[in-house]
Design a protein around this motif. Structure first.
Motif, PDB file in Angstrom:
ATOM      1  N   GLY A 226       0.818  -1.205   0.000  1.00 14.35           N
ATOM      2  CA  GLY A 226       0.000   0.000   0.000  1.00 14.35           C
ATOM      3  C   GLY A 226       0.851   1.255   0.000  1.00 14.35           C
ATOM      4  O   GLY A 226       2.026   1.242   0.369  1.00 14.35           O
ATOM      5  N   ILE A 227       0.251   2.365  -0.394  1.00 14.60           N
ATOM      6  CA  ILE A 227       0.995   3.617  -0.528  1.00 14.60           C
ATOM      7  C   ILE A 227       1.562   4.089   0.804  1.00 14.60           C
ATOM      8  O   ILE A 227       2.663   4.640   0.856  1.00 14.60           O
ATOM      9  CB  ILE A 227       0.114   4.722  -1.157  1.00 14.60           C
ATOM     10  N   ARG A 232       6.182   5.559   3.987  1.00 19.64           N
ATOM     11  CA  ARG A 232       6.940   5.480   5.248  1.00 19.64           C
ATOM     12  C   ARG A 232       8.375   5.032   4.978  1.00 19.64           C
ATOM     13  O   ARG A 232       9.327   5.524   5.593  1.00 19.64           O
ATOM     14  CB  ARG A 232       6.221   4.515   6.197  1.00 19.64           C
ATOM     15  N   MET A 233       8.545   4.119   4.036  1.00 18.78           N
ATOM     16  CA  MET A 233       9.882   3.621   3.700  1.00 18.78           C
ATOM     17  C   MET A 233      10.721   4.714   3.034  1.00 18.78           C
ATOM     18  O   MET A 233      11.900   4.909   3.367  1.00 18.78           O
ATOM     19  CB  MET A 233       9.747   2.417   2.765  1.00 18.78           C
ATOM     20  N   ALA A 250      10.680  -0.877  -8.657  1.00 18.53           N
ATOM     21  CA  ALA A 250       9.652  -1.856  -9.016  1.00 18.53           C
ATOM     22  C   ALA A 250       8.362  -1.594  -8.245  1.00 18.53           C
ATOM     23  O   ALA A 250       8.378  -1.211  -7.080  1.00 18.53           O
ATOM     24  CB  ALA A 250      10.148  -3.269  -8.730  1.00 18.53           C
ATOM     25  N   GLY A 251       7.241  -1.816  -8.920  1.00 12.17           N
ATOM     26  CA  GLY A 251       5.940  -1.629  -8.301  1.00 12.17           C
ATOM     27  C   GLY A 251       5.380  -0.232  -8.438  1.00 12.17           C
ATOM     28  O   GLY A 251       4.227   0.013  -8.060  1.00 12.17           O
ATOM     29  N   ARG A 252       6.151   0.681  -9.015  1.00 17.66           N
ATOM     30  CA  ARG A 252       5.696   2.070  -9.121  1.00 17.66           C
ATOM     31  C   ARG A 252       4.442   2.200  -9.973  1.00 17.66           C
ATOM     32  O   ARG A 252       3.607   3.088  -9.734  1.00 17.66           O
ATOM     33  CB  ARG A 252       6.827   2.923  -9.700  1.00 17.66           C
ATOM     34  N   SER A 253       4.278   1.308 -10.949  1.00 15.89           N
ATOM     35  CA  SER A 253       3.122   1.402 -11.842  1.00 15.89           C
ATOM     36  C   SER A 253       1.801   1.121 -11.127  1.00 15.89           C
ATOM     37  O   SER A 253       0.726   1.419 -11.666  1.00 15.89           O
ATOM     38  CB  SER A 253       3.273   0.438 -13.026  1.00 15.89           C
ATOM     39  N   ASP A 254       1.880   0.551  -9.917  1.00 16.60           N
ATOM     40  CA  ASP A 254       0.656   0.289  -9.153  1.00 16.60           C
ATOM     41  C   ASP A 254       0.134   1.527  -8.432  1.00 16.60           C
ATOM     42  O   ASP A 254      -0.954   1.489  -7.849  1.00 16.60           O
ATOM     43  CB  ASP A 254       0.899  -0.815  -8.118  1.00 16.60           C
ATOM     44  N   PHE A 255       0.905   2.608  -8.450  1.00 13.97           N
ATOM     45  CA  PHE A 255       0.532   3.803  -7.706  1.00 13.97           C
ATOM     46  C   PHE A 255       0.177   4.938  -8.665  1.00 13.97           C
ATOM     47  O   PHE A 255       0.805   5.112  -9.709  1.00 13.97           O
ATOM     48  CB  PHE A 255       1.669   4.231  -6.771  1.00 13.97           C
ATOM     49  N   SER A 256      -0.825   5.713  -8.285  1.00 15.52           N
ATOM     50  CA  SER A 256      -1.260   6.840  -9.105  1.00 15.52           C
ATOM     51  C   SER A 256      -0.207   7.945  -9.095  1.00 15.52           C
ATOM     52  O   SER A 256       0.712   7.947  -8.257  1.00 15.52           O
ATOM     53  CB  SER A 256      -2.586   7.387  -8.584  1.00 15.52           C
ATOM     54  N   ALA A 257      -0.368   8.907  -9.992  1.00 14.95           N
ATOM     55  CA  ALA A 257       0.533  10.058 -10.022  1.00 14.95           C
ATOM     56  C   ALA A 257       0.463  10.822  -8.705  1.00 14.95           C
ATOM     57  O   ALA A 257       1.492  11.297  -8.194  1.00 14.95           O
ATOM     58  CB  ALA A 257       0.183  10.970 -11.192  1.00 14.95           C
ATOM     59  N   LEU A 262       3.303  12.125  -3.470  1.00 14.14           N
ATOM     60  CA  LEU A 262       3.525  12.082  -2.026  1.00 14.14           C
ATOM     61  C   LEU A 262       4.917  11.537  -1.719  1.00 14.14           C
ATOM     62  O   LEU A 262       5.592  12.015  -0.796  1.00 14.14           O
ATOM     63  CB  LEU A 262       2.464  11.213  -1.347  1.00 14.14           C
ATOM     64  N   CYS A 263       5.355  10.547  -2.491  1.00 17.35           N
ATOM     65  CA  CYS A 263       6.701   9.985  -2.280  1.00 17.35           C
ATOM     66  C   CYS A 263       7.777  11.006  -2.627  1.00 17.35           C
ATOM     67  O   CYS A 263       8.808  11.091  -1.945  1.00 17.35           O
ATOM     68  CB  CYS A 263       6.872   8.720  -3.113  1.00 17.35           C
ATOM     69  N   PHE A 264       7.558  11.805  -3.681  1.00 18.71           N
ATOM     70  CA  PHE A 264       8.515  12.866  -4.007  1.00 18.71           C
ATOM     71  C   PHE A 264       8.541  13.915  -2.897  1.00 18.71           C
ATOM     72  O   PHE A 264       9.599  14.458  -2.565  1.00 18.71           O
ATOM     73  CB  PHE A 264       8.161  13.509  -5.344  1.00 18.71           C
ATOM     74  N   LEU A 265       7.393  14.182  -2.315  1.00 17.36           N
ATOM     75  CA  LEU A 265       7.325  15.110  -1.189  1.00 17.36           C
ATOM     76  C   LEU A 265       8.130  14.572  -0.008  1.00 17.36           C
ATOM     77  O   LEU A 265       8.765  15.335   0.732  1.00 17.36           O
ATOM     78  CB  LEU A 265       5.859  15.318  -0.774  1.00 17.36           C
ATOM     79  N   ALA A 266       8.117  13.239   0.157  1.00 22.02           N
ATOM     80  CA  ALA A 266       8.811  12.601   1.277  1.00 22.02           C
ATOM     81  C   ALA A 266      10.293  12.363   1.011  1.00 22.02           C
ATOM     82  O   ALA A 266      10.994  11.834   1.878  1.00 22.02           O
ATOM     83  CB  ALA A 266       8.136  11.269   1.608  1.00 22.02           C
ATOM     84  N   GLY A 267      10.778  12.735  -0.189  1.00 23.64           N
ATOM     85  CA  GLY A 267      12.216  12.645  -0.423  1.00 23.64           C
ATOM     86  C   GLY A 267      12.663  11.787  -1.567  1.00 23.64           C
ATOM     87  O   GLY A 267      13.863  11.718  -1.864  1.00 23.64           O
ATOM     88  N   ALA A 268      11.763  11.090  -2.257  1.00 24.69           N
ATOM     89  CA  ALA A 268      12.184  10.359  -3.452  1.00 24.69           C
ATOM     90  C   ALA A 268      12.582  11.365  -4.526  1.00 24.69           C
ATOM     91  O   ALA A 268      11.907  12.377  -4.717  1.00 24.69           O
ATOM     92  CB  ALA A 268      11.053   9.464  -3.952  1.00 24.69           C
ATOM     93  N   ASN A 269      13.677  11.098  -5.221  1.00 28.46           N
ATOM     94  CA  ASN A 269      14.099  12.022  -6.276  1.00 28.46           C
ATOM     95  C   ASN A 269      14.722  11.300  -7.470  1.00 28.46           C
ATOM     96  O   ASN A 269      15.603  11.824  -8.152  1.00 28.46           O
ATOM     97  CB  ASN A 269      15.048  13.099  -5.735  1.00 28.46           C
ATOM     98  N   SER A 270      14.229  10.098  -7.715  1.00 29.01           N
ATOM     99  CA  SER A 270      14.650   9.342  -8.885  1.00 29.01           C
ATOM    100  C   SER A 270      13.595   8.277  -9.163  1.00 29.01           C
ATOM    101  O   SER A 270      12.942   7.793  -8.231  1.00 29.01           O
ATOM    102  CB  SER A 270      16.019   8.687  -8.647  1.00 29.01           C
TER     103      SER A 270
END
Length: 301
Positions: A226-227, A232-233, A250-257, A262-270
């Motif tokens: 789940g998102i 959290r990770m 992997a698995g990114r295609s299961d999540f909406s834009a 939200l993940c980019f807000l939490a620090g993902a940058n690639s």
């Protein structure tokens, strides 16, 4: 990792902005250059020769010139890093390894970062990859030391750490992360991040993978991640490794834009960018372009 989610994301966002341009999201393209028949028994992987019920076409190592033509196409589509994966347990000296070295040098000549994942290495092989211009070596820990034996029996945690140390000694950046959703608990996820955060220096990039349950593998019937677990990770990885590229993999295609935002807000940058991720589906380049345009993310186009 157990903080209230909004507090965790808020802290991660502050740290992210202190160390990165929040509009800069690196796009990495991933190609399987040798598919299937791997002697490892990784429970999540459709390329393992142990999982005979998986429907997968085995393919020999691709021709270097064909790989480079695909790398050029990926660059034209906006990818900045080109990653190549071979389903090997370990690298063996000889013609196939020489071909991989040619691929690495060719990708760098295109002006792209080059990354490979080839299994275990010996010190001299890491040095040869460095001499060819390799930017980064991907070798994931997959999970915590405590849970690792539940997922893989043909290679030890120490084996993985040893290969990573050879790459670091050769001056190659480390791309090293793991997978969530394999049956591990929250403590296992925290333990894996603790191992990564104790690297000195931290890995230059940490891919966070959400398990894609593949029919025919031992983990085929696991529930999808789940998102909020993914968020959290990502946030915890950002807090513990402030300067690292945290990659949605992997698995990114299961999540909406919106969920990815939200993940980019939490620090993902690639992100891994392209329609296929080794042998699994990935978010399409068209939908990604729309998402990046909506976010105002920097591009190389």
């Amino acid at each position: 990792m157990r903080l209230p989610l909004l507090d965790l994301v808020g802290r991660a966002n502050m740290i992210h902005r202190a160390h990165h341009n929040p509009e800069d999201i690196q796009k990495a393209s991933l190609l399987s250059i040798k598919t299937g028949g791997c002697p490892e028994d990784c429970a999540y992987c459709p390329q393992s020769a142990h999982h005979r019920e998986v429907e997968l076409t085995k393919e020999k190592l691709m021709n270097p010139q064909h790989v480079l033509s695909l790398a050029k196409r990926a660059k034209q589509a906006g990818a900045e890093r080109f990653c190549m994966g071979a389903a090997w347990r370990q690298v063996r000296d000889g013609g196939e390894f020489d071909n991989v070295l040619e691929m690495v040098a060719g990708v760098r000549a295109l002006g792209m970062e080059a990354c490979v994942t080839l299994g275990m290495l010996k010190p001299h092989q890491a040095r040869r990859l460095a001499q060819a211009g390799l930017t980064a070596y991907n070798h994931n820990l997959d999970t915590s030391p405590e849970f690792y034996g539940e997922i893989i029996g043909t290679r030890t945690y120490r084996d993985r750490l040893e290969t990573l140390s050879y790459c670091r000694d050769a001056g190659i950046d480390l791309c090293c992360g793991g997978i969530i959703g394999m049956g591990e608990n929250l403590r296992d996820r925290a333990s894996m991040l603790q191992v990564l955060a104790n690297f000195d220096p931290h890995p230059e990039s940490v891919p966070i993978n959400a398990l894609i349950p593949i029919e025919g593998t031992p983990l085929a019937h696991r529930e999808t991640v789940g998102i909020f677990d993914l968020l959290r990770m990502v946030a915890t990885a950002r807090i513990t490794m402030p300067k690292t590229r945290v990659r949605l993999s992997a698995g990114r295609s299961d999540f909406s834009a919106a969920e990815q935002a939200l993940c980019f807000l939490a620090g993902a940058n690639s992100v891994f960018y392209g329609d296929v991720l080794l042998t699994a589906p990935n978010a399409g380049t068209g939908s990604d372009r729309d998402m990046f345009a909506a976010l105002g993310a920097l591009t190389e186009d």
